[in-house]
Scaffold this motif. Structure first.
Motif, PDB file in Angstrom:
ATOM      1  N   ILE A 163       0.844  -1.192   0.000  1.00 23.65           N
ATOM      2  CA  ILE A 163       0.000   0.000   0.000  1.00 23.65           C
ATOM      3  C   ILE A 163       0.882   1.245   0.000  1.00 23.65           C
ATOM      4  O   ILE A 163       1.944   1.264   0.647  1.00 23.65           O
ATOM      5  CB  ILE A 163      -0.959   0.017   1.222  1.00 23.65           C
ATOM      6  CG1 ILE A 163      -2.032   1.107   1.054  1.00 23.65           C
ATOM      7  CG2 ILE A 163      -0.196   0.175   2.536  1.00 23.65           C
ATOM      8  CD1 ILE A 163      -3.185   0.977   2.033  1.00 23.65           C
ATOM      9  N   GLN A 164       0.458   2.259  -0.771  1.00 23.53           N
ATOM     10  CA  GLN A 164       1.180   3.524  -0.827  1.00 23.53           C
ATOM     11  C   GLN A 164       0.161   4.648  -0.934  1.00 23.53           C
ATOM     12  O   GLN A 164      -1.025   4.427  -1.183  1.00 23.53           O
ATOM     13  CB  GLN A 164       2.134   3.555  -2.023  1.00 23.53           C
ATOM     14  CG  GLN A 164       1.442   3.596  -3.373  1.00 23.53           C
ATOM     15  CD  GLN A 164       2.418   3.675  -4.539  1.00 23.53           C
ATOM     16  OE1 GLN A 164       3.544   3.196  -4.473  1.00 23.53           O
ATOM     17  NE2 GLN A 164       1.988   4.297  -5.631  1.00 23.53           N
ATOM     18  N   GLU A 165       0.625   5.875  -0.729  1.00 23.88           N
ATOM     19  CA  GLU A 165      -0.255   7.030  -0.784  1.00 23.88           C
ATOM     20  C   GLU A 165      -0.961   7.099  -2.132  1.00 23.88           C
ATOM     21  O   GLU A 165      -0.350   6.944  -3.179  1.00 23.88           O
ATOM     22  CB  GLU A 165       0.549   8.309  -0.552  1.00 23.88           C
ATOM     23  CG  GLU A 165       1.116   8.410   0.853  1.00 23.88           C
ATOM     24  CD  GLU A 165       2.078   9.577   1.004  1.00 23.88           C
ATOM     25  OE1 GLU A 165       2.548  10.094  -0.032  1.00 23.88           O
ATOM     26  OE2 GLU A 165       2.375   9.955   2.148  1.00 23.88           O
ATOM     27  N   GLY A 166      -2.256   7.320  -2.080  1.00 26.45           N
ATOM     28  CA  GLY A 166      -3.058   7.416  -3.286  1.00 26.45           C
ATOM     29  C   GLY A 166      -3.773   6.139  -3.666  1.00 26.45           C
ATOM     30  O   GLY A 166      -4.670   6.160  -4.513  1.00 26.45           O
ATOM     31  N   ASP A 167      -3.413   5.016  -3.066  1.00 23.27           N
ATOM     32  CA  ASP A 167      -4.090   3.759  -3.372  1.00 23.27           C
ATOM     33  C   ASP A 167      -5.532   3.783  -2.876  1.00 23.27           C
ATOM     34  O   ASP A 167      -5.857   4.440  -1.880  1.00 23.27           O
ATOM     35  CB  ASP A 167      -3.367   2.583  -2.717  1.00 23.27           C
ATOM     36  CG  ASP A 167      -2.061   2.223  -3.412  1.00 23.27           C
ATOM     37  OD1 ASP A 167      -1.824   2.718  -4.520  1.00 23.27           O
ATOM     38  OD2 ASP A 167      -1.283   1.443  -2.821  1.00 23.27           O
ATOM     39  N   ILE A 168      -6.380   3.026  -3.565  1.00 19.58           N
ATOM     40  CA  ILE A 168      -7.772   2.872  -3.155  1.00 19.58           C
ATOM     41  C   ILE A 168      -7.911   1.613  -2.321  1.00 19.58           C
ATOM     42  O   ILE A 168      -7.459   0.538  -2.706  1.00 19.58           O
ATOM     43  CB  ILE A 168      -8.704   2.808  -4.375  1.00 19.58           C
ATOM     44  CG1 ILE A 168      -8.702   4.158  -5.105  1.00 19.58           C
ATOM     45  CG2 ILE A 168     -10.133   2.445  -3.966  1.00 19.58           C
ATOM     46  CD1 ILE A 168      -9.564   4.187  -6.346  1.00 19.58           C
ATOM     47  N   ILE A 169      -8.535   1.771  -1.169  1.00 19.40           N
ATOM     48  CA  ILE A 169      -8.806   0.661  -0.259  1.00 19.40           C
ATOM     49  C   ILE A 169     -10.270   0.277  -0.408  1.00 19.40           C
ATOM     50  O   ILE A 169     -11.157   1.113  -0.228  1.00 19.40           O
ATOM     51  CB  ILE A 169      -8.533   1.056   1.205  1.00 19.40           C
ATOM     52  CG1 ILE A 169      -7.106   1.567   1.378  1.00 19.40           C
ATOM     53  CG2 ILE A 169      -8.835  -0.104   2.143  1.00 19.40           C
ATOM     54  CD1 ILE A 169      -6.875   2.284   2.706  1.00 19.40           C
ATOM     55  N   LEU A 170     -10.547  -0.974  -0.759  1.00 18.59           N
ATOM     56  CA  LEU A 170     -11.923  -1.459  -0.826  1.00 18.59           C
ATOM     57  C   LEU A 170     -12.254  -2.235   0.449  1.00 18.59           C
ATOM     58  O   LEU A 170     -11.468  -3.085   0.886  1.00 18.59           O
ATOM     59  CB  LEU A 170     -12.127  -2.358  -2.046  1.00 18.59           C
ATOM     60  CG  LEU A 170     -11.970  -1.694  -3.419  1.00 18.59           C
ATOM     61  CD1 LEU A 170     -12.343  -2.671  -4.524  1.00 18.59           C
ATOM     62  CD2 LEU A 170     -12.824  -0.432  -3.527  1.00 18.59           C
ATOM     63  N   VAL A 171     -13.401  -1.920   1.015  1.00 19.40           N
ATOM     64  CA  VAL A 171     -13.806  -2.494   2.300  1.00 19.40           C
ATOM     65  C   VAL A 171     -15.184  -3.126   2.165  1.00 19.40           C
ATOM     66  O   VAL A 171     -16.059  -2.601   1.459  1.00 19.40           O
ATOM     67  CB  VAL A 171     -13.840  -1.404   3.393  1.00 19.40           C
ATOM     68  CG1 VAL A 171     -14.208  -2.014   4.744  1.00 19.40           C
ATOM     69  CG2 VAL A 171     -12.500  -0.684   3.486  1.00 19.40           C
ATOM     70  N   CYS A 172     -15.389  -4.247   2.850  1.00 21.40           N
ATOM     71  CA  CYS A 172     -16.697  -4.902   2.909  1.00 21.40           C
ATOM     72  C   CYS A 172     -17.382  -4.487   4.207  1.00 21.40           C
ATOM     73  O   CYS A 172     -16.969  -4.904   5.291  1.00 21.40           O
ATOM     74  CB  CYS A 172     -16.544  -6.415   2.869  1.00 21.40           C
ATOM     75  SG  CYS A 172     -15.819  -7.054   1.338  1.00 21.40           S
TER      76      CYS A 172
END
Length: 238
Positions: A163-172
């Motif tokens: 993970i790095q700055e700007g990445d999109i995190i998808l959460v359930c």
């Protein structure tokens, strides 16, 4: 034709920032930059502004970054917030268009209008990456749809293990399919927008980490682009 005029004007200004106005979304009016430091700032002549208003509706403000980055600075974004207009930026002989948006922090939630997908679309627009908006019904995740996993791959994103700055995190959030998106902003923090809450920054740990589905990165991502998101958050830190 209009874009050629803008690029030509920027070139004639050399190391100074050019500035101008777009009228009725179809005509460019070159203006005089009266800033005290025109190599690093711009200020449109009041006479030029009034003259433009007399010719039609001002629909966008144009300026250049001759020796800078192709993103709006913090000052640019502050003035854009005040003008409520689209801003066009010339940099490296290209034109970047930045829509007038609400600040990323402190937004009220309205599904399909101002929600977590809107947050991602607007934040990436600030970095120069376009993600199309999609009409979506509330509770789509319980109606057999998988919006994020359908949307991201066809718009230049790929899944990553780090993970790095700007990445999109998808959460359930209580579902088997990812129905919430956040943007990683470094220092174990994320930017996101949940129902019943204003858009905010949260620690990316505990609940959010436990229910993370996947991490996604855009193929055109440049680390310097992240400054555009930071510049916007600085307008309204909470």
């Amino acid at each position: 034709m209009m874009k050629k005029q803008i690029l030509k004007h920027a070139k004639t200004c050399g190391d100074n920032e050019c500035c101008g106005l777009i009228i009725d979304n179809k005509r460019y009016i070159a203006c005089k930059n009266i800033a005290l430091d025109p190599q690093n700032n711009f200020e449109i002549s009041p006479d030029d502004w009034v003259g433009a208003e007399n010719q039609g509706e001002i629909t966008a403000i144009v300026h250049s970054h001759p020796n800078g980055l192709p993103i709006l600075s913090q000052a640019d974004q502050l003035f854009q917030k005040q003008t409520k207009l689209d801003w066009w930026l010339v940099c490296h002989n290209k034109i970047y268009q930045f829509n007038a948006i609400k600040p990323l922090l402190g937004r009220d939630f309205k599904h399909g209008v101002d929600d977590c997908l809107t947050m991602v679309i607007d934040a990436y627009m600030l970095t120069g990456i376009t993600i199309p908006n999609y009409e979506r019904q509330d509770n789509w995740w319980n109606k057999g749809q998988n919006l994020y996993l359908d949307l991201l791959p066809i718009n230049g994103f790929y899944q990553v293990d780090d993970i790095q700055e700007g990445d999109i995190i998808l959460v359930c959030l209580g579902t088997k399919v990812p129905n919430h998106a956040a943007i990683y902003i470094g220092n174990q923090m994320m930017l996101h927008h949940c129902p019943t809450r204003l858009s905010t920054r949260d620690l990316y740990n505990g609940y959010w980490l436990k229910y993370t589905h996947s991490i996604w990165r855009h193929k055109a991502w440049q680390p310097s682009a992240f400054m555009a998101i930071l510049n916007n958050m600085a307008l309204n830190l909470n």
